[in-house]
Design an enzyme around this catalytic site. Sequence first.
Site, short mmCIF file in Angstrom:
data_model
loop_
_atom_site.label_atom_id
_atom_site.label_comp_id
_atom_site.label_asym_id
_atom_site.label_seq_id
_atom_site.Cartn_x
_atom_site.Cartn_y
_atom_site.Cartn_z
N ARG A 57 -3.37 -10.06 5.13
CA ARG A 57 -3.82 -10.12 3.72
C ARG A 57 -2.67 -9.59 2.86
O ARG A 57 -2.32 -8.42 2.93
CB ARG A 57 -5.08 -9.26 3.56
CG ARG A 57 -5.66 -9.26 2.15
CD ARG A 57 -6.91 -8.39 2.10
NE ARG A 57 -7.52 -8.43 0.78
CZ ARG A 57 -7.13 -7.69 -0.25
NH1 ARG A 57 -6.14 -6.85 -0.10
NH2 ARG A 57 -7.73 -7.79 -1.42
N LYS A 99 0.82 -1.22 0.00
CA LYS A 99 0.00 0.00 0.00
C LYS A 99 0.85 1.27 0.00
O LYS A 99 2.04 1.23 0.29
CB LYS A 99 -0.99 -0.03 1.17
CG LYS A 99 -2.14 -1.01 0.87
CD LYS A 99 -3.25 -0.98 1.87
CE LYS A 99 -4.35 -1.96 1.42
NZ LYS A 99 -5.36 -2.17 2.46
#
Length: 263
Positions: free
Chosen positions: A244, A209
Amino acid sequence: MAAALPRIMGILNVTPDSFSDGGRHADPVAAGMALREAGADLIDVGGESTRPGATPVPLDEELRRTIPVVAALSKAGVAVSIDTMKAEVMRQALAAGAVMLNDVSALTADPESLAVAAQSTARVVLMHMPGNPQTMQALADYRDPAAEVIAHLAARIAVAESAGIARERLIADPGIGFGKGLEHNLAILRQLEAFHSLGVPLLLGASRKSLIPAIAGPAPVADRLPGSLALALRGAEAGVAWLRVHDVGATAQALKVWAAARA
Ligand code: HH2
């Protein structure tokens, strides 16, 4: 005895526009099997990108992308979660064998999703996101990010329980990068342990991210593995139950080495 290592949720985006692996998988089922081989405990199949400002995908298209993949992986004995905000996608994914529902809207986006989840026996991930992927960045405004995200998740857990979803089936996720700026993401990561007050297992999704280049300097998405591993280990340190991630093999190795080298 040392706490159990987090389990690995491998990301399988069957989308043309996901921020990191969009349009990459010519054969998504083979890609899912490879993630399992690499050490994933479960494969998260998603047919709609949730990156900031992403275009919503029509129901038919999302079904067409995801359900055959969920069915094929489930049939091959792979545990699958479905990453969707749509009740009908949840319904068909459950019928195709999915064992977990992963809803970044925490069952708010579709009025039927609470009932679909309640009628199933699947695990349910409730993630924090203010607004929706189109509006979330404009809503990134917190005085105490960790406390406010915990309060939001506690409220969603209460709603889920009153709708008939047993607490044992729930998993909470702070939603790194969803309607949060760098300082908000960092405040949450620094106070991750506080999320255990929710009383349900935690999931952390920080893989690749944009907080990684925001912290460490420019890095295209493909070059964010080191930062992703650092965040995965922060999650492990804080005792999250699930990570995740895109880079399953590298994460599995990092977790094993980290665990072995601790007292
Ligand atoms: N992050 C993304 C998507 N789904 N689900 C949960 N529970 N937690 C997350 O942090 C999370 C999530 C975004 O990442 P990705 O799937 O790689 O990209 P995109 O949404 O663009 O498909």
